[in-house]
Every structure is written in C-alpha cells, then in structure tokens.
Write a protein that holds these residues in place. Structure first.
Motif, PDB file in Angstrom:
ATOM      1  N   MET A   8       0.839  -1.190   0.000  1.00 46.83           N
ATOM      2  CA  MET A   8       0.000   0.000   0.000  1.00 46.83           C
ATOM      3  C   MET A   8       0.874   1.240   0.000  1.00 46.83           C
ATOM      4  SD  MET A   8      -2.828   0.707   2.890  1.00 46.83           S
ATOM      5  CE  MET A   8      -3.813   2.171   2.877  1.00 46.83           C
ATOM      6  N   ALA A   9       0.569   2.167  -0.874  1.00 45.66           N
ATOM      7  CA  ALA A   9       1.411   3.354  -0.972  1.00 45.66           C
ATOM      8  C   ALA A   9       1.477   4.101   0.354  1.00 45.66           C
ATOM      9  CB  ALA A   9       0.864   4.262  -2.064  1.00 45.66           C
ATOM     10  N   SER A  10       0.345   4.240   1.010  1.00 39.55           N
ATOM     11  CA  SER A  10       0.343   4.949   2.290  1.00 39.55           C
ATOM     12  C   SER A  10      -0.849   4.445   3.095  1.00 39.55           C
ATOM     13  CB  SER A  10       0.196   6.445   2.034  1.00 39.55           C
ATOM     14  OG  SER A  10      -0.305   7.065   3.180  1.00 39.55           O
ATOM     15  N   SER A  11      -0.632   4.269   4.404  1.00 34.38           N
ATOM     16  CA  SER A  11      -1.761   3.800   5.202  1.00 34.38           C
ATOM     17  C   SER A  11      -2.595   4.994   5.659  1.00 34.38           C
ATOM     18  CB  SER A  11      -1.269   3.006   6.411  1.00 34.38           C
ATOM     19  OG  SER A  11      -0.569   3.882   7.258  1.00 34.38           O
ATOM     20  N   MET A  53     -20.737   8.868  -8.194  1.00 32.84           N
ATOM     21  CA  MET A  53     -19.781   8.505  -7.134  1.00 32.84           C
ATOM     22  C   MET A  53     -18.981   7.262  -7.543  1.00 32.84           C
ATOM     23  SD  MET A  53     -20.431   7.486  -3.129  1.00 32.84           S
ATOM     24  CE  MET A  53     -21.967   8.339  -3.035  1.00 32.84           C
ATOM     25  N   ILE A  54     -19.680   6.277  -8.102  1.00 29.36           N
ATOM     26  CA  ILE A  54     -18.977   5.053  -8.526  1.00 29.36           C
ATOM     27  C   ILE A  54     -17.989   5.380  -9.653  1.00 29.36           C
ATOM     28  CG2 ILE A  54     -19.249   2.740  -9.518  1.00 29.36           C
ATOM     29  CD1 ILE A  54     -22.004   2.583  -8.164  1.00 29.36           C
ATOM     30  N   LEU A  55     -18.433   6.213 -10.589  1.00 23.13           N
ATOM     31  CA  LEU A  55     -17.574   6.529 -11.744  1.00 23.13           C
ATOM     32  C   LEU A  55     -16.319   7.306 -11.335  1.00 23.13           C
ATOM     33  CD1 LEU A  55     -20.166   7.370 -14.554  1.00 23.13           C
ATOM     34  CD2 LEU A  55     -19.006   5.216 -14.062  1.00 23.13           C
ATOM     35  N   ARG A  56     -16.354   7.964 -10.167  1.00 18.86           N
ATOM     36  CA  ARG A  56     -15.173   8.703  -9.690  1.00 18.86           C
ATOM     37  C   ARG A  56     -14.082   7.778  -9.155  1.00 18.86           C
ATOM     38  NH1 ARG A  56     -18.865  12.404  -7.412  1.00 18.86           N
ATOM     39  NH2 ARG A  56     -18.781  11.547  -5.298  1.00 18.86           N
ATOM     40  N   GLN A  57     -14.422   6.516  -8.882  1.00 16.21           N
ATOM     41  CA  GLN A  57     -13.463   5.645  -8.180  1.00 16.21           C
ATOM     42  C   GLN A  57     -12.427   5.066  -9.142  1.00 16.21           C
ATOM     43  OE1 GLN A  57     -13.746   6.171  -5.058  1.00 16.21           O
ATOM     44  NE2 GLN A  57     -15.679   7.222  -5.483  1.00 16.21           N
ATOM     45  N   SER A  58     -11.237   4.833  -8.601  1.00 13.63           N
ATOM     46  CA  SER A  58     -10.142   4.350  -9.451  1.00 13.63           C
ATOM     47  C   SER A  58     -10.304   2.853  -9.718  1.00 13.63           C
ATOM     48  CB  SER A  58      -8.797   4.585  -8.759  1.00 13.63           C
ATOM     49  OG  SER A  58      -8.656   3.700  -7.661  1.00 13.63           O
ATOM     50  N   SER A  99      -7.980   8.352  -0.982  1.00 17.95           N
ATOM     51  CA  SER A  99      -7.003   7.504  -0.264  1.00 17.95           C
ATOM     52  C   SER A  99      -6.271   6.591  -1.244  1.00 17.95           C
ATOM     53  CB  SER A  99      -7.715   6.643   0.791  1.00 17.95           C
ATOM     54  OG  SER A  99      -8.211   7.459   1.835  1.00 17.95           O
ATOM     55  N   ALA A 100      -4.986   6.398  -0.977  1.00 19.06           N
ATOM     56  CA  ALA A 100      -4.155   5.572  -1.870  1.00 19.06           C
ATOM     57  C   ALA A 100      -4.615   4.117  -1.834  1.00 19.06           C
ATOM     58  CB  ALA A 100      -2.697   5.665  -1.433  1.00 19.06           C
ATOM     59  N   ALA A 101      -4.414   3.446  -2.968  1.00 17.80           N
ATOM     60  CA  ALA A 101      -4.879   2.051  -3.095  1.00 17.80           C
ATOM     61  C   ALA A 101      -3.877   1.071  -2.490  1.00 17.80           C
ATOM     62  CB  ALA A 101      -5.098   1.716  -4.568  1.00 17.80           C
ATOM     63  N   LEU A 102      -4.386  -0.102  -2.146  1.00 17.34           N
ATOM     64  CA  LEU A 102      -3.531  -1.206  -1.723  1.00 17.34           C
ATOM     65  C   LEU A 102      -2.869  -1.786  -2.974  1.00 17.34           C
ATOM     66  CD1 LEU A 102      -6.157  -2.922   0.572  1.00 17.34           C
ATOM     67  CD2 LEU A 102      -4.092  -1.771   1.367  1.00 17.34           C
TER      68      LEU A 102
END
Ligand code: MLT
Length: 265
Positions: A1-4, A174-179, A58-61
């Motif tokens: 994970m980039a950052s917790s 909201m869903i479309l904004r997610q990575s 938030s950064a992804a795992l």
C-alpha cells in the motif's frame, strides 16, 4: 500500500469529544456516501467518514490481487492511533461491515460500539468469488463504469430506483469517480475475506444491526442470525429502502443511529 494514511472528512470534532463515530463506506463508494450522517449528526457528535484505501482520495492497496480486509481494518486503526483515539464507535456499510468484522477481531479493545449496516458475516462461496474476479476483469477492461453497470439497478429499493432519479445519478457519479485499482483491490479483498460467523460471539460491545427492508444485495433476512450471535444486539429495519438506507432514507437512518448512540454513550 502506498500509504496507510486515510483521507477523512469529519464534522463535530471538539474539546471533550473523545470517541468518534467512524463510518466505513461500502463498495465501490467513498466517504461522501455518509454525507447525510456527517451533516445530520455532526452537531451532536464527532463524525468521521474515511475514504477507504483505493477510494476517494485515499491511496490504493498494491498489488490489488493480494488486498485483504485486514489491511483496510489496519488502515482505520493506524489512523485512529495517529490521532490519539483509543476507542471508536464503528459503523460499517456492506463491505465496510466486512472491514468492521475484521476490526472487531483484530482491535477489540478499540471498539466502543458497533453498527452493522446492510452487511453479512459470511464469506463468498466459489461462485461468488468467480463473480468478483469476472467483475475485476471487466473493470480492468472498461473502467469503473463496469462496476456501476453491474450494481446500480440492485442498489435501491425498486420505487426509489424509478422515482429518485437525482439520487441514482449521484450514486452513479460517485462510482464513476473511483479508481480502477481501488475497485479491483476491493473485489479481491471481498473474495478473500474470512467467514466471521463464529467471531460474532466474541463481540462484547453494544451492537446495532441496520437493514434496508428491500435490499436486493444483502437481504434483511440476514439480520436475525447476526442478532442471535451477537449478545445484546438489536436490529432496526428501515422501510422502503434497499442496499443504501443511509442515502435512501437519511432521516430514518439517522434517527436509528441517534437513538442507539444516545442509549450507549
Ligand atoms: C457493498 O455494498 O459493499 C457490496 O455490495 C458488498 C458485496 O458485494 O458483498
């Protein structure tokens, strides 16, 4: 994970309020799924809505294929410890509930009380896991729209899906904004989550179970068995709502939360 380090949105933090209400969103959403709770309860208590790893800001795992619900729970515990928070009132919606079960297992001493929203303790069966991997493939190919197309019609009570066009569009956006990487990691984490059924008898804190009466994703019929396993827990069923009771009926939802938290603070 980039950052917790989780990105959080909070309301109502002030001197003397030591135990926040921490709201964990489901898949594939972000902290703003709790907009009505932040706004509606923030005058009365300290309300915190993190973006879970890979969602919102938030950064992804990484790598997504090894993501596990314990890592999401650890991200919440690490954030709380960094803030000097020793106890929290934890609410988890759907996948957020899977994370809340992991949190209860790993950090029971940090749990003040628990709210399980439209969630279930069981693990995925083989067909369920295969479905997650197929969706992950589709998201890698087509992006978040594949997750939105798969979920949107099932998220709401049928009448709300027909009539509350503005809400449906907001949730779609909201869903479309997610990575893609956040969505894929969450799919792998849900597929690998352990069965929490037997851990429920270890939960010692006041617990509220909230269901959407017309939830097509996690039927309200899951609640009686959870209630039977968790000592002293009780259930509130929000009428005319589907999988998103906190967005479909914010007033009814907040009233249920308020009553429970006032009785157990
Ligand atoms: C969620 O809302 O978090 C998901 O629908 C949960 C799931 O797919 O099991």
């Amino acid at each position: 994970m980039a950052s917790s380090r989780l990105h959080i949105t909070e309301r109502g933090k002030k001197e003397g309020r030591k135990v926040p209400l921490v709201l964990l969103h489901g898949y594939p959403f972000e902290g703003s799924a709790w907009e009505h709770q932040l706004r509606g309860l923030g005058d009365e208590m300290w309300v915190v809505a993190p973006d879970m790893p890979g969602f919102g800001k938030s950064a992804a795992l990484t790598p997504p294929t090894t993501a596990h619900v314990d890592q999401y729970a650890k991200a919440v515990a690490d954030w709380a410890k960094d803030e000097g928070i020793t106890q929290l009132m934890l609410a988890g919606h759907s996948m957020g509930g899977y994370v809340a079960f992991a949190f209860a297992r790993k950090y029971p001493e940090m749990l003040h009380s628990l709210i399980l929203v439209a969630t279930r303790p069981g693990a995925d069966n083989e067909a369920g896991k295969e479905g997650r991997y197929r969706t992950a493939g589709a998201v890698e190919e087509r992006g978040a729209v594949a997750a939105a197309d798969a979920m949107l019609p099932k998220l709401f009570a049928p009448e709300a899906y027909e009539k509350k066009k503005e809400l449906v569009e907001r949730v779609r956006a909201m869903i479309l904004r997610q990575s893609e990487e956040g969505i894929v990691a969450a799919l792998y984490a849900m597929a690998s989550r352990p069965d929490s059924t037997h851990d429920m008898s270890e939960i010692e804190v006041p617990t509220l179970i909230i269901t959407g009466a017309q939830d097509a994703i996690i039927p309200a019929g899951e609640a009686p068995s959870m209630q039977a396993h968790i000592k002293g827990s009780h259930t509130v069923d929000i009428p005319n709502t589907g999988h998103l009771p906190m967005l479909e009926d914010p007033e009814g939802f907040n009233e249920a939360l308020r009553e429970f938290l006032n009785a157990n603070s």
